[in-house]
Design an enzyme around this catalytic site. Structure first.
Site, PDB file in Angstrom:
ATOM      1  N   SER A 103      -1.567   1.071  -0.829  1.00 36.61           N
ATOM      2  CA  SER A 103      -1.687   0.047  -1.855  1.00 36.61           C
ATOM      3  C   SER A 103      -1.333  -1.309  -1.248  1.00 36.61           C
ATOM      4  O   SER A 103      -0.326  -1.455  -0.575  1.00 36.61           O
ATOM      5  CB  SER A 103      -0.731   0.386  -3.000  1.00 36.61           C
ATOM      6  OG  SER A 103      -0.769  -0.647  -3.932  1.00 36.61           O
ATOM      7  N   GLY A 104      -2.196  -2.279  -1.465  1.00 35.88           N
ATOM      8  CA  GLY A 104      -1.921  -3.625  -0.964  1.00 35.88           C
ATOM      9  C   GLY A 104      -2.425  -3.841   0.458  1.00 35.88           C
ATOM     10  O   GLY A 104      -2.153  -4.880   1.057  1.00 35.88           O
ATOM     11  N   THR A 108      -9.445  -3.392  -2.044  1.00 33.25           N
ATOM     12  CA  THR A 108     -10.279  -4.011  -3.073  1.00 33.25           C
ATOM     13  C   THR A 108     -10.984  -5.245  -2.518  1.00 33.25           C
ATOM     14  O   THR A 108     -12.172  -5.475  -2.776  1.00 33.25           O
ATOM     15  CB  THR A 108      -9.424  -4.372  -4.301  1.00 33.25           C
ATOM     16  OG1 THR A 108      -8.736  -3.199  -4.709  1.00 33.25           O
ATOM     17  CG2 THR A 108     -10.278  -4.876  -5.427  1.00 33.25           C
ATOM     18  N   ASN A 153       1.607  -5.289  -4.407  1.00 30.64           N
ATOM     19  CA  ASN A 153       0.352  -6.047  -4.422  1.00 30.64           C
ATOM     20  C   ASN A 153       0.240  -6.771  -5.756  1.00 30.64           C
ATOM     21  O   ASN A 153       0.360  -6.167  -6.809  1.00 30.64           O
ATOM     22  CB  ASN A 153      -0.809  -5.043  -4.236  1.00 30.64           C
ATOM     23  CG  ASN A 153      -2.170  -5.734  -4.223  1.00 30.64           C
ATOM     24  OD1 ASN A 153      -2.257  -6.944  -4.396  1.00 30.64           O
ATOM     25  ND2 ASN A 153      -3.209  -4.945  -4.012  1.00 30.64           N
ATOM     26  N   SER A 156      -2.955  -5.284  -7.803  1.00 27.19           N
ATOM     27  CA  SER A 156      -3.133  -3.895  -7.415  1.00 27.19           C
ATOM     28  C   SER A 156      -4.045  -3.175  -8.396  1.00 27.19           C
ATOM     29  O   SER A 156      -3.897  -3.297  -9.607  1.00 27.19           O
ATOM     30  CB  SER A 156      -1.766  -3.222  -7.388  1.00 27.19           C
ATOM     31  OG  SER A 156      -1.922  -1.886  -7.030  1.00 27.19           O
ATOM     32  N   SER A 157      -5.016  -2.440  -7.851  1.00 28.97           N
ATOM     33  CA  SER A 157      -5.913  -1.696  -8.737  1.00 28.97           C
ATOM     34  C   SER A 157      -5.137  -0.500  -9.260  1.00 28.97           C
ATOM     35  O   SER A 157      -4.615   0.294  -8.495  1.00 28.97           O
ATOM     36  CB  SER A 157      -7.126  -1.191  -7.958  1.00 28.97           C
ATOM     37  OG  SER A 157      -7.549  -2.155  -7.040  1.00 28.97           O
ATOM     38  N   GLY A 383      -4.493   3.210  -3.392  1.00 25.62           N
ATOM     39  CA  GLY A 383      -3.993   3.642  -2.084  1.00 25.62           C
ATOM     40  C   GLY A 383      -2.821   4.601  -2.199  1.00 25.62           C
ATOM     41  O   GLY A 383      -2.215   4.764  -3.264  1.00 25.62           O
ATOM     42  N   GLU A 385       0.638   5.990  -2.239  1.00 25.50           N
ATOM     43  CA  GLU A 385       1.807   5.311  -2.792  1.00 25.50           C
ATOM     44  C   GLU A 385       3.086   6.125  -2.599  1.00 25.50           C
ATOM     45  O   GLU A 385       3.129   7.314  -2.915  1.00 25.50           O
ATOM     46  CB  GLU A 385       1.610   5.046  -4.288  1.00 25.50           C
ATOM     47  CG  GLU A 385       1.090   3.650  -4.559  1.00 25.50           C
ATOM     48  CD  GLU A 385       0.868   3.378  -6.036  1.00 25.50           C
ATOM     49  OE1 GLU A 385       1.320   4.179  -6.868  1.00 25.50           O
ATOM     50  OE2 GLU A 385       0.230   2.357  -6.330  1.00 25.50           O
TER      51      GLU A 385
HETATM   52  N1  LIG Z   1      -9.502 -10.069   3.879  1.00 25.94           N
HETATM   53  C1  LIG Z   1      -8.489 -10.651   3.223  1.00 25.94           C
HETATM   54  N2  LIG Z   1      -8.331 -11.980   3.310  1.00 25.94           N
HETATM   55  C2  LIG Z   1      -7.336 -12.578   2.660  1.00 25.94           C
HETATM   56  N3  LIG Z   1      -6.449 -11.957   1.883  1.00 25.94           N
HETATM   57  C3  LIG Z   1      -6.549 -10.627   1.734  1.00 25.94           C
HETATM   58  C4  LIG Z   1      -7.595  -9.913   2.399  1.00 25.94           C
HETATM   59  N4  LIG Z   1      -7.474  -8.628   2.076  1.00 25.94           N
HETATM   60  C5  LIG Z   1      -6.371  -8.531   1.243  1.00 25.94           C
HETATM   61  N5  LIG Z   1      -5.852  -9.740   1.046  1.00 25.94           N
HETATM   62  C6  LIG Z   1      -4.655 -10.043   0.234  1.00 25.94           C
HETATM   63  O1  LIG Z   1      -3.978  -8.855  -0.026  1.00 25.94           O
HETATM   64  C7  LIG Z   1      -3.869  -8.624  -1.407  1.00 25.94           C
HETATM   65  C8  LIG Z   1      -4.009  -7.157  -1.695  1.00 25.94           C
HETATM   66  O2  LIG Z   1      -5.313  -6.723  -1.410  1.00 25.94           O
HETATM   67  P1  LIG Z   1      -6.036  -5.610  -2.246  1.00 25.94           P
HETATM   68  O3  LIG Z   1      -7.394  -5.545  -1.756  1.00 25.94           O
HETATM   69  O4  LIG Z   1      -5.827  -5.854  -3.677  1.00 25.94           O
HETATM   70  O5  LIG Z   1      -5.248  -4.340  -1.818  1.00 25.94           O
HETATM   71  P2  LIG Z   1      -5.498  -2.859  -2.282  1.00 25.94           P
HETATM   72  O6  LIG Z   1      -6.705  -2.833  -3.102  1.00 25.94           O
HETATM   73  O7  LIG Z   1      -5.620  -2.096  -1.026  1.00 25.94           O
HETATM   74  O8  LIG Z   1      -4.285  -2.469  -3.030  1.00 25.94           O
HETATM   75  C9  LIG Z   1      -4.963  -9.425  -2.041  1.00 25.94           C
HETATM   76  O9  LIG Z   1      -4.587  -9.827  -3.320  1.00 25.94           O
HETATM   77  C10 LIG Z   1      -5.071 -10.604  -1.100  1.00 25.94           C
HETATM   78  O10 LIG Z   1      -4.120 -11.587  -1.435  1.00 25.94           O
HETATM   79 MG   LIG Z   2      -7.024  -2.287  -4.933  1.00 17.95          MG
END
Ligand SMILES: Nc1ncnc2c1ncn2[C@@H]1O[C@H](COP(=O)(O)OP(=O)(O)O)[C@@H](O)[C@H]1O
Ligand SMILES: [Mg+2]
Length: 1043
Positions: A103-104, A108, A153, A156-157, A383, A385
């Site tokens: 997660s994070g 996404t 995060n 977070s989804s 992710g 957790e």
């Molecule tokens: N390629 C990226 N560029 C900039 N920031 C990113 C990138 N990927 C993730 N982040 C940062 O990390 C945070 C968490 O990403 P996210 O995709 O929501 O994680 P996950 O879905 O794996 O939990 C996002 O809100 C963003 O701030």
């Molecule tokens: Mg996510």
């Protein structure tokens, strides 16, 4: 340790030397610190969350990655998306993009990058754009309702999402299907410290205008709501107000009606308000505990919003109806139960609302069933957790991740190695951890944890979380990946971190301790029937539709499947789906636990690298072959590259492939020929083949184009020619028709004119316009008639000398009158002439001649006119003697008179008789009648007379004449006019010449050899009788005076 210039570390871990965990981590760290967050292991993308916006996204980069092959540019998610999309479009292979990580870690975000890339490169057009827009806009809506701030995060989804994007054969998107997995609905009613509820609640309160808030009966303050964490209402870098606007827009774009949006917000508001329903202890008459609503207004408002009687709602919240086949028993709920019921209702409403939103989006983006489609699936699931306190949700989430890891292992490690074996390719086995055993531990149909849980839930009798744990302990006491206090105790291990109500699973990604409390409850996921029936009774259309089982007609006593079973099922379906597609991996790594940019915690990354099996992945990759394909499709794809296989190959597929690769000079160490497949070691070789194919296709396309264009031009030309002939035929025909028409019209016109003209001519007399002319003519004619008749009746006398003639009565007759006068005159003269005898005619002819000679020239002429010419003045008839004078000459004597001859010597005159015959002038002396002078008329050169009254004339002799010697004759006659006239006529008749008659007062007369100038002057008397007196002056002058 850059391998290539301009690269930081190695871009593909396959090239890493030496290959060890340490160097791998170093490489990732080096790259991360230089903002190179993507690294490859072959075609797998490793992405390290940068926690900052990097300038490597957007249309420019998309365009770049679209034009280059995988290894030509820096590693990027775009490159992976490009390979997936092209393989889907060109090789007709359904794709899935598996994004895994904690997660994070950026899953996404990665899925959004993939989607935006695909949206940018796939087809264009109004229809396609609207589909793309709908697919892209589904994200903000789902994030608003399904994402929340967690400690790990900020966005977070809290649900799993798998999205199939469907394309037509050209690669243009047609639509899609979203599948959602298990929303973390417990978050609706309770959040951990430092976390928030789902974004939508905060967005609604911050973003709704006053009017909307009022309509939803909400307050703006988040602290007002029990379900919202009172400590945090805002998240750094997240603008709830503008996000709310975006969500509404996105819903509109997807196709939600205004009414639907309103209803969604109403249901959301109901959930919030439910949290504020406070319950109070009550006691029933029999002393049992019961509960009641403390704040009547709140429940009232909710009732109004649901269009449900608030009493009904209260009853549903605070009591429970037990139904058996025979009877219905209503029991009151105590406050704990009632609170549980309230929260269950809120969670259920929200969960079902979320499912409905996904369903509604799918309705908008779904594709008609008839179309053949290619599919690209993007999996973005919650992710792995590990929390402080892990419950059922984490258990399920981690199970899902375990399964995904299994897919990865199956496909990239196990399947790959097994394939080499199958195909008979020499191979040294690479060891890896196969998590099949853990998956089995959880999901085994009879002996898995989930099966046990279900069993406990369904088992009659007293069941609790602890009985469930006891069962697990009993069953898995020997399982290597299962631990609990009991198993530890049995092995005499001491672990203070393990609680009594906990069990631990050694997941692929680490050990996770789960607390079993509420496992049974959450798995049962039961909503009291009273609540679902109450919701069904509500008039709010959306709310009502969310609870179909509340319909008493629909109600069945059969239990719905448990949450665990449902989840297991959907995961199984997902797995099947993923196995059927070509996988593409994005493995997300979280560099630190603090969401900090630039921080790289080697330990944390090492753990992830380990459990993700990156090292094994590299090893298998290194030893293996990047690409493999069954011989036949390979042959089909590349046979155009060599002459021996193109256009047709009759041999074995395998031989064909061999032939192609031989002819293309592909190094043998790059290749391995399996039993059914060809293996190619490095991607470069494959890209080389692809490039060759691209060029060849261009050539072939040009050939096809050439042939087609030729054909098209030819047929076009022929068609044009035919058309041209047709057109010109029509044109000519038409032109001739027109010409003929014109000619015909002209002929008709001319005819008409001629006929008209003829007709007019015939009828002109009847024309009014001709009348004036006719009248004028008539008048004119009658005038003329009158004039002529008048003239006829009053002709003047017919006397020749009477010259009178009446004047014309009108000017117009002047000319005619003159003519008539002339005619009349001539007629008169003719009549007169006709009456004359020949003698008279002769006499008149003489008179005429005289007139011609002398009129207006000689003064004595007028007197001579009335006197008739007698010719004989001397009585010749009676004087034969004189007659003889003419001698023997024939013809009559034309003139006989006595004249006087002027003597040239002295100017005295003497008488003579003059006879004129046809040829001579004879002069004789009156006395001596025998003497005579005969002058031949042919000798007379001319005659001179004066213009006076006198009778003097001179006969000039021609010098050669016989009488010429005597000289000229100067004579005086009384009838000089008659004499000279007759002489003139005679000369003219006999000698055919005109006798020159000169009128002059001064002339000279020759005498012999000398000449005498004669000068005649008028005497003073003037107008006298014409008597003459001559005086000789000197020898050469003779003056003559006329009296
Ligand atoms: N390629 C990226 N560029 C900039 N920031 C990113 C990138 N990927 C993730 N982040 C940062 O990390 C945070 C968490 O990403 P996210 O995709 O929501 O994680 P996950 O879905 O794996 O939990 C996002 O809100 C963003 O701030
Ligand atoms: Mg996510």
């Amino acid at each position: 340790m850059p391998l290539l210039e301009d690269t930081i570390g190695v871009e593909d871990l396959i090239l890493l030397e030496p290959l060890a965990e340490e160097s791998l981590l170093k490489n990732l760290q080096l790259r991360y610190e230089n903002k190179e967050i993507y690294t490859y292991i072959g075609n797998v993308v490793i992405s390290v969350n940068p926690y900052q916006q990097l300038p490597i996204y957007g249309p420019e980069f998309i365009a770049k990655y679209r034009d280059y092959t995988f290894y030509e540019l820096k590693p990027h998610i775009y490159a992976l998306a490009n390979v997936a999309y092209q393989s889907l479009r060109d090789r007709d292979r359904d794709q899935c993009i598996l994004i895994t990580g904690e997660s994070g870690s950026g899953k996404t975000e990665a899925s959004k990058l993939v989607m935006s890339y695909v949206a940018a490169v796939c087809g264009k057009g109004e229809q396609v754009n609207s589909v793309k827009e709908q697919l892209l806009q589904s994200n903000p809506v789902l994030e608003a309702f399904g994402n929340a701030k967690t400690i790990r995060n900020n966005n977070s989804s809290r649900f799993g999402k798998y999205m199939d994007i469907e394309f037509d054969f050209k690669g243009s998107p047609l639509g899609g299907v979203i599948t959602n997995y298990l929303l973390e609905k417990s978050r609706v009613v309770k959040q951990l410290k430092g976390e928030r509820n789902f974004h939508i609640f905060y967005q609604l309160l911050a973003g709704a205008d006053a009017q909307l808030l009022k309509a939803l009966k909400l307050e703006r303050e988040t602290s007002h709501y029990a379900y919202l964490n009172r400590e945090i209402s805002r998240v750094d870098g997240m603008d709830d107000v503008s996000n709310f606007r975006d969500v509404q827009n996105a819903m509109t774009v997807i196709g939600f009606s205004e009414e639907e949006i309103r209803q969604v917000l109403e249901v959301t508001a109901m959930v919030l308000k439910l949290g504020n329903v406070e319950l109070a202890d009550e006691f029933q008459a029999n002393g049992t505990q019961a509960s009641g609503i403390r704040d009547g207004r709140g429940i009232q408002e909710i009732g109004e919003m649901m269009s449900l009687n608030s009493k009904e709602l209260e009853r549903a919240l605070c009591s429970r109806t037990m139904e058996t086949a025979k009877e219905k028993v209503v029991t009151a709920l105590n406050i704990i139960q009632a609170q549980y019921a309230r929260d269950a209702l809120a969670k259920n409403i929200y969960n079902r609302l979320f499912n409905w939103i996904v369903y509604r989006i799918n309705e908008s983006i779904k594709v008609g069933t008839g179309e053949k489609k290619k599919v690209m699936g993007v999996l973005d699931i919650y992710g792995f957790e590990i929390l402080q306190d892990n419950s059922f949700e984490q258990f399920v989430i981690n199970y899902c991740n375990e399964k995904l890891q299994q897919v990865f292992i199956e496909i990239t490690l196990k399947e790959e190695q097994e394939e080499y074996k199958r195909e008979g390719i020499p191979w040294t086995k690479v060891d890896y951890f196969d998590n099949g055993i853990i998956c089995n531990l959880i999901e085994h149909n009879q002996r898995g944890i989930l099966a046990m849980l279900d069993e406990e839930c369904l088992r009659p009798g007293v069941v609790s979380d602890s009985t469930f744990l006891a069962k697990l302990n009993q069953l898995f006491s020997k399982h290597g990946h299962y631990e609990s206090k009991v198993t530890q105790n049995a092995q005499r291990q001491y672990d203070h971190t393990m609680g009594l109500s906990c069990f631990r699973i050694c997941h692929y990604a680490g050990k996770v301790t789960y607390n079993v409390s509420s496992f049974i409850d959450k798995n049962n996921d039961l909503l009291f029937r009273d609540l679902s029936q109450a919701m069904w009774k509500a008039k709010h259309p959306l709310l009502k539709s969310l609870f179909p089982e509340g319909d008493p007609k629909q109600s069945s006593l059969k239990r719905p499947p448990t949450a665990g079973a449902q989840f297991k099922n959907s995961v199984a379906i997902l797995m099947k789906n993923l196995y059927s597609k070509n996988p593409n991996y994005i493995r997300c790594i979280k560099p630190n636990e603090h969401q900090q940019r630039g921080q790289f915690s080697s330990e944390l990354v090492a753990t992830q690298a380990r459990y993700l099996g990156l090292l094994e992945n590299v090893r298998v990759r290194r030893a293996g072959y990047a690409h493999r394909q069954v011989y036949w499709p390979f042959l089909e794809r590349y046979r155009m590259l060599t002459r021996s296989t193109w256009p047709s190959w009759n041999g074995e597929d395998r031989e064909g492939v061999k032939k192609i690769l031989e002819e293309l000079n592909v190094a043998s160490e790059e290749l391995a020929f399996g039993k059914t497949k060809i293996f190619i070691r490095s991607p470069k070789t494959l890209f080389h083949l692809e490039e060759q194919r691209r060029l060849r296709i261009q050539q072939l396309a040009t050939l096809i184009q050439k042939t087609y264009r030729g054909w098209r031009c030819r047929t076009h030309y022929q068609q044009m020619r035919k058309s041209q002939i047709l057109i010109s035929a029509w044109f000519r025909g038409n032109m001739q028709k027109q010409r003929y028409g014109k000619m015909r019209a002209s002929a008709l016109l001319i005819q008409a004119f001629v006929r008209g003209w003829k007709a007019r001519k015939n009828y002109r007399k009847y024309f009014r316009s001709g009348a004036a002319l006719m009248l004028a003519n008539f008048i004119y004619k009658s005038l003329a008639q009158k004039f002529l008749l008048g003239l006829k009746n009053n002709l003047p006398s017919t006397k020749v000398l009477d010259n009178k003639w009446p004047t014309a009565p009108y000017k117009v007759f002047n000319v005619a009158n003159q003519e008539l006068r002339q005619l009349f005159y001539q007629w008169k003269c003719k009549k007169f002439l006709d009456k004359l005898s020949p003698v008279q005619v002769e006499a008149l002819k003489e008179k005429l001649c005289a007139s011609e000679l002398f009129k207006d020239k000689k003064a004595s002429y007028p007197q001579s006119v009335p006197v008739p010419f007698r010719g004989d003045y001397i009585g010749l008839q009676g004087n034969p003697k004189l007659q003889k004078l003419k001698g023997g000459e024939e013809g009559p004597i034309l003139m006989a008179e006595s004249v006087r001859k002027v003597n040239r010597g002295n100017g005295k005159t003497s008488s003579r008789i003059l006879l004129l015959t046809r040829r001579h002038v004879i002069l004789t002396d009156t006395k001596k009648s025998q003497t005579k002078t005969v002058i031949g008329l042919d000798n007379v050169a001319g005659v001179s007379v004066t213009s006076l009254r006198d009778g003097l004339f001179s006969l000039h002799m021609s010098e050669l004449s016989s009488v010429g010697s005597k000289g000229d004759f100067l004579l005086i006659s009384d009838h000089v006019i008659e004499l000279l006239t007759k002489m003139y006529q005679t000369v003219l008749a006999t000698l055919q010449k005109q006798l020159p008659v000169t009128m002059t007062e001064k002339f000279s007369v020759r005498f012999k050899q000398s000449s005498v100038a004669v000068k005649v002057t008028q005497g003073p008397a003037g107008g006298g009788n014409g008597k003459i007196s001559c005086k000789k002056k000197g020898s050469h002058n003779l003056e003559v005076t006329v009296q």
